[in-house]
Design a protein around this motif. Sequence first.
Motif, short mmCIF file in Angstrom:
data_model
loop_
_atom_site.label_atom_id
_atom_site.label_comp_id
_atom_site.label_asym_id
_atom_site.label_seq_id
_atom_site.Cartn_x
_atom_site.Cartn_y
_atom_site.Cartn_z
N GLN A 56 0.28 -1.00 0.29
CA GLN A 56 -0.01 0.19 -0.20
C GLN A 56 0.71 1.39 0.25
O GLN A 56 0.75 2.10 -1.00
CB GLN A 56 -1.16 0.05 0.76
CG GLN A 56 -2.11 0.77 1.17
CD GLN A 56 -2.89 0.64 1.90
OE1 GLN A 56 -2.73 0.22 3.45
NE2 GLN A 56 -4.67 0.64 1.87
N SER A 57 2.26 1.47 0.56
CA SER A 57 3.17 2.32 0.63
C SER A 57 3.51 2.60 -0.52
O SER A 57 3.68 3.93 -0.57
CB SER A 57 4.32 2.01 2.11
OG SER A 57 3.39 2.16 3.24
N LEU A 58 3.67 1.49 -0.90
CA LEU A 58 4.14 1.67 -2.18
C LEU A 58 3.16 2.22 -3.88
O LEU A 58 3.91 2.12 -4.35
CB LEU A 58 5.12 0.24 -3.11
CG LEU A 58 6.96 0.00 -2.20
CD1 LEU A 58 6.91 -1.35 -2.53
CD2 LEU A 58 7.12 1.18 -2.30
N GLY A 59 1.94 2.21 -2.98
CA GLY A 59 0.93 2.95 -3.80
C GLY A 59 0.52 1.43 -5.04
O GLY A 59 -0.20 1.38 -6.19
N GLY A 60 0.92 0.05 -4.58
CA GLY A 60 0.71 -1.42 -5.16
C GLY A 60 -0.67 -1.42 -4.82
O GLY A 60 -1.19 -0.98 -3.82
N ASP A 61 -1.47 -2.43 -4.86
CA ASP A 61 -2.79 -3.21 -4.60
C ASP A 61 -2.47 -4.22 -3.35
O ASP A 61 -1.96 -5.44 -3.75
CB ASP A 61 -3.09 -3.93 -5.97
CG ASP A 61 -4.83 -4.67 -5.92
OD1 ASP A 61 -4.73 -4.01 -4.02
OD2 ASP A 61 -5.51 -4.94 -6.53
N ALA A 62 -2.81 -3.71 -2.38
CA ALA A 62 -2.79 -4.46 -1.42
C ALA A 62 -3.38 -5.83 -1.37
O ALA A 62 -2.86 -7.08 -0.86
CB ALA A 62 -2.75 -4.02 -0.11
N GLU A 63 -4.37 -6.02 -2.09
CA GLU A 63 -4.31 -7.41 -2.06
C GLU A 63 -4.04 -7.98 -3.03
O GLU A 63 -5.03 -9.26 -2.96
CB GLU A 63 -7.06 -7.03 -2.18
CG GLU A 63 -7.22 -6.42 -1.81
CD GLU A 63 -8.70 -6.53 -1.18
OE1 GLU A 63 -9.33 -6.82 -2.40
OE2 GLU A 63 -9.54 -5.67 -0.28
N LYS A 64 -3.10 -8.09 -3.69
CA LYS A 64 -2.54 -9.07 -4.29
C LYS A 64 -1.48 -10.49 -3.73
O LYS A 64 -1.32 -10.56 -3.77
CB LYS A 64 -1.76 -8.55 -5.41
CG LYS A 64 -2.28 -7.88 -6.69
CD LYS A 64 -1.26 -7.10 -8.31
CE LYS A 64 -2.58 -7.16 -8.76
NZ LYS A 64 -1.39 -5.88 -9.94
N ILE A 65 -1.65 -9.14 -2.34
CA ILE A 65 -0.66 -10.14 -1.12
C ILE A 65 -1.64 -10.86 -0.55
O ILE A 65 -2.35 -11.28 -0.19
CB ILE A 65 -0.13 -9.24 -0.21
CG1 ILE A 65 0.74 -8.41 -0.54
CG2 ILE A 65 0.65 -10.21 0.79
CD1 ILE A 65 2.13 -8.76 -1.56
N ASN A 66 -1.85 -12.74 -0.88
CA ASN A 66 -2.31 -13.48 -0.59
C ASN A 66 -1.28 -14.71 -0.33
O ASN A 66 -0.54 -14.92 -1.20
CB ASN A 66 -3.04 -14.14 -1.66
CG ASN A 66 -4.27 -12.73 -1.44
OD1 ASN A 66 -5.30 -13.30 -0.18
ND2 ASN A 66 -5.02 -12.18 -2.22
N PRO A 67 -1.58 -16.09 0.45
CA PRO A 67 -0.65 -17.30 0.46
C PRO A 67 -0.85 -17.53 -1.39
O PRO A 67 -2.07 -18.09 -1.64
CB PRO A 67 -1.63 -18.27 1.32
CG PRO A 67 -2.41 -16.73 2.22
CD PRO A 67 -2.13 -15.61 1.11
N LEU A 68 0.03 -18.57 -2.16
CA LEU A 68 -0.25 -18.76 -3.32
C LEU A 68 -1.10 -20.38 -2.85
O LEU A 68 -0.92 -20.87 -4.20
CB LEU A 68 1.52 -19.03 -3.81
CG LEU A 68 1.52 -17.34 -4.52
CD1 LEU A 68 3.05 -16.99 -5.08
CD2 LEU A 68 -0.02 -16.96 -5.42
N VAL A 69 -0.83 -21.16 -2.16
CA VAL A 69 -0.97 -21.84 -1.31
C VAL A 69 -1.78 -22.38 -0.25
O VAL A 69 -1.82 -21.17 0.40
CB VAL A 69 0.03 -23.82 -1.59
CG1 VAL A 69 1.50 -23.30 -2.30
CG2 VAL A 69 1.29 -23.06 0.24
N PRO A 70 -2.45 -22.95 -0.59
CA PRO A 70 -4.27 -23.43 0.34
C PRO A 70 -3.50 -23.17 1.90
O PRO A 70 -2.55 -24.47 2.20
CB PRO A 70 -4.23 -24.14 0.51
CG PRO A 70 -4.92 -24.64 -1.15
CD PRO A 70 -3.24 -24.03 -1.29
N VAL A 71 -3.84 -22.23 1.93
CA VAL A 71 -3.19 -22.49 4.59
C VAL A 71 -4.74 -22.18 5.18
O VAL A 71 -5.63 -21.93 5.07
CB VAL A 71 -2.32 -21.31 4.16
CG1 VAL A 71 -2.12 -21.00 6.05
CG2 VAL A 71 -1.53 -20.67 3.72
N ASP A 72 -4.35 -23.26 5.82
CA ASP A 72 -5.27 -23.70 7.14
C ASP A 72 -4.73 -23.47 8.54
O ASP A 72 -3.53 -23.83 8.78
CB ASP A 72 -6.06 -25.00 7.04
CG ASP A 72 -6.42 -25.73 5.81
OD1 ASP A 72 -7.54 -24.84 5.48
OD2 ASP A 72 -5.86 -26.12 5.02
#
Length: 501
Positions: A109-125
Amino acid sequence: MTSLDSFKCQKTLKVGGKTYIYYSLPAAEKNGLKGIAKLPYSMKVLLENLLRNEDGRTVKKEDIVAVSKWLKKRALEHEIAFRPARVLMQDFTGVPAVVDLAAMRNAMQSLGGDAEKINPLVPVDLVIDHSVIVNFFGDNKAFGKNVVEEYKQNQERYEFLKWGQKAFSNFSVVPPGTGICHQVNLEYLAQTVWTKKAKMKVGKKTGTFEMAYPDSLVGTDSHTTMVNGLAVLGWGVGGIEAEACMLGQPLSMLLPEVVGFKLKGQLKEGVTATDLVLTVTQMLRKQGVVGKFVEFFGPGLDHLSVADKATIGNMAPEYGATCGFFPVDTATIDYLKTSGRKADRVALVAAYAKAQGLFRTAKSPDPVFTATLTLDLKDVVPSMAGPKRPEGRVALPAVAEGFAVALASEYKKTADATTRYPVENRDFDLGHGDVVIAAITSCTNTSNPSVLIGAGLLARNAAARGLKAKPWVKTSLAPGSQVVAEYLSNSGLQADLDKVG
């Protein structure tokens, strides 16, 4: 997602009305990987992982060839990149991982990007267990009070995790008081065969296809190996490695030595899975299996339930192995049905395992192992571990003598073992050898219906004789899951456990 597929083994599998893409081990064998049908089942899972993820960079053709070379020497020091299907976390190490994801979103967010792009790439429980403290004990309202207290003391942490569950995709949280993470994994999360939709090239066509592959995982708890009983390859790692996997990085590992543990015969009446696992642990500690895979095989597997296998897999950290693996068989399929997995998933597990040579039957030839041990199940006797370590197993008749010897030899410097000490403002005294904590807990025991029902029946017999826990004993019962609690409740045995305190 498209593999370089050097061994031309990308195939389709039709189950019911659906078609899945998979990487066929028999096809890879025909196209150059000679003899791989003889590999241990756990090694076949690693091989499929390499075939599916061959990218020429993290997984090269020579890494795949190395697995077939392993067969000649039954050991080969070669590093591979393993990509588990998913990650399992409990709250101790899971919370910092969610904090890191939140921090990454903040930075984005601070870099002006889309924060919602940050997610686990494999399923995490993330399963919140090991957290409900026994502040209240000795009555049947204790559990409810302890859970209320848990939420009160950790409100901020749980609000944060609730936010994480809503904010991130590929991320789920199981709340406290639901069960032990390994039991939740066994009963609900694990699928034995995993699927996902992926953009890939199939033949000359590029599009989104559903791919099938063996369920595998790393977990942030050493007893992650419990799910090996359901033919899911997985083991415990540190928080940093789990977080790397969560962010799509492969786990770097050496091709393991695989110790085959042959089981034959069946357990005698009155002998429990706990007696069996203590015997297995003692044998494997003596063998030396640190850093190795252990895989169970032989006709004795036909007489073990998935719960029994899970009990043995669970103790892999105690015998020192990376995992204690059991292949898919009819008991696996029955357990998936009984525990409410969807019918199309159960059908896929059976069809996929058979197509891949991953389904064990009584007629299956024994795989090739680095080394083997054998145990006749009829030789297992009722046992206890101790006085201190799981490998210090003693047969039940020898417990009293063994305890007396330990007491005399280890505590003689501190006090006379026969001396009693009055407790101030209480009408009892204490001495060496008194039990002060009595707990039915741990995923090793509470995963197993017959062991839990056995405990309830013992309580029923004790209550009938007027026996009750002494006033100085702190008692607790922590079933591995709500299903386990229902065994005891519906059978009326919980009332007997309550009677003895």
